[in-house]
Design a protein around this motif. Structure first.
Motif, PDB file in Angstrom:
ATOM      1  N   GLN A 105      41.630  61.014  20.438  1.00  0.00           N
ATOM      2  CA  GLN A 105      40.684  59.954  20.782  1.00  0.00           C
ATOM      3  C   GLN A 105      41.041  59.310  22.118  1.00  0.00           C
ATOM      4  O   GLN A 105      40.167  58.981  22.910  1.00  0.00           O
ATOM      5  CB  GLN A 105      40.629  58.909  19.676  1.00  0.00           C
ATOM      6  CG  GLN A 105      39.931  59.407  18.442  1.00  0.00           C
ATOM      7  CD  GLN A 105      39.916  58.380  17.328  1.00  0.00           C
ATOM      8  OE1 GLN A 105      40.628  57.380  17.365  1.00  0.00           O
ATOM      9  NE2 GLN A 105      39.101  58.646  16.324  1.00  0.00           N
ATOM     10  N   ARG A 109      38.663  59.186  25.404  1.00  0.00           N
ATOM     11  CA  ARG A 109      38.363  57.936  26.106  1.00  0.00           C
ATOM     12  C   ARG A 109      38.616  58.076  27.603  1.00  0.00           C
ATOM     13  O   ARG A 109      37.817  57.647  28.420  1.00  0.00           O
ATOM     14  CB  ARG A 109      39.222  56.791  25.552  1.00  0.00           C
ATOM     15  CG  ARG A 109      38.601  56.059  24.386  1.00  0.00           C
ATOM     16  CD  ARG A 109      39.348  54.774  24.068  1.00  0.00           C
ATOM     17  NE  ARG A 109      40.685  54.970  23.538  1.00  0.00           N
ATOM     18  CZ  ARG A 109      40.970  55.246  22.271  1.00  0.00           C
ATOM     19  NH1 ARG A 109      39.995  55.354  21.396  1.00  0.00           N
ATOM     20  NH2 ARG A 109      42.206  55.395  21.873  1.00  0.00           N
ATOM     21  N   SER A 114      34.947  57.524  29.633  1.00  0.00           N
ATOM     22  CA  SER A 114      35.039  56.693  30.841  1.00  0.00           C
ATOM     23  C   SER A 114      34.020  57.118  31.899  1.00  0.00           C
ATOM     24  O   SER A 114      33.676  56.326  32.776  1.00  0.00           O
ATOM     25  CB  SER A 114      36.456  56.738  31.417  1.00  0.00           C
ATOM     26  OG  SER A 114      36.751  58.040  31.878  1.00  0.00           O
ATOM     27  N   GLN A 120      32.400  52.389  28.368  1.00  0.00           N
ATOM     28  CA  GLN A 120      33.562  51.543  28.167  1.00  0.00           C
ATOM     29  C   GLN A 120      33.237  50.201  27.540  1.00  0.00           C
ATOM     30  O   GLN A 120      34.121  49.416  27.269  1.00  0.00           O
ATOM     31  CB  GLN A 120      34.294  51.318  29.488  1.00  0.00           C
ATOM     32  CG  GLN A 120      34.920  52.547  30.057  1.00  0.00           C
ATOM     33  CD  GLN A 120      36.060  53.085  29.205  1.00  0.00           C
ATOM     34  OE1 GLN A 120      36.636  52.384  28.387  1.00  0.00           O
ATOM     35  NE2 GLN A 120      36.375  54.352  29.363  1.00  0.00           N
TER      36      GLN A 120
END
Length: 121
Positions: A105, A109, A114, A120
């Protein structure tokens, strides 16, 4: 308890009831004169692919090599001593931040979410 029915493919949750993945395999400990004992529950794509057969396992290994991560390809093992309860879910005394799920995870991210506009927030 019937080991295969009650453990394999069940959702595992950590000590804070966070889902950490499925039980993909069971490792038994064998010693002379004693019955087999459950040593670990294994999690991860390598264990699951091995259960599915030789070709799926080879494919997953190829994916690891193609991604350049075959040196980090590992199976996550939870010692049976850390299993607290086997019910609808398997409750284990581990921290989710120690599991491969958290690393996956985190990677998603940083490398995928991102780059998505609003990802985000």
């Amino acid at each position: 308890m019937l080991l295969i029915r009650d453990v394999l493919d069940k959702q595992m949750v950590d000590q804070e009831q966070n889902r950490i993945g499925k039980a993909d395999g069971v490792v038994l400990s064998l010693s002379d004169g004693d019955p087999p004992r459950v040593a670990f529950i294994e999690m991860g794509s390598l264990t699951l692919s091995r259960r599915l057969g030789r070709w799926p396992h080879r494919f997953v290994l190829w994916l690891y090599r193609a991604a350049g991560t075959d040196d980090r390809a590992e199976v996550f093992r939870v010692p049976w001593a850390k299993v607290r309860d086997v019910g609808i879910d398997i409750e284990v005394a581990v921290d989710r931040r120690e599991t491969p799920l958290e690393r996956c995870q985190d990677w998603l991210r940083r490398h995928v979410i991102s780059w998505i506009p609003g990802g985000q927030s």
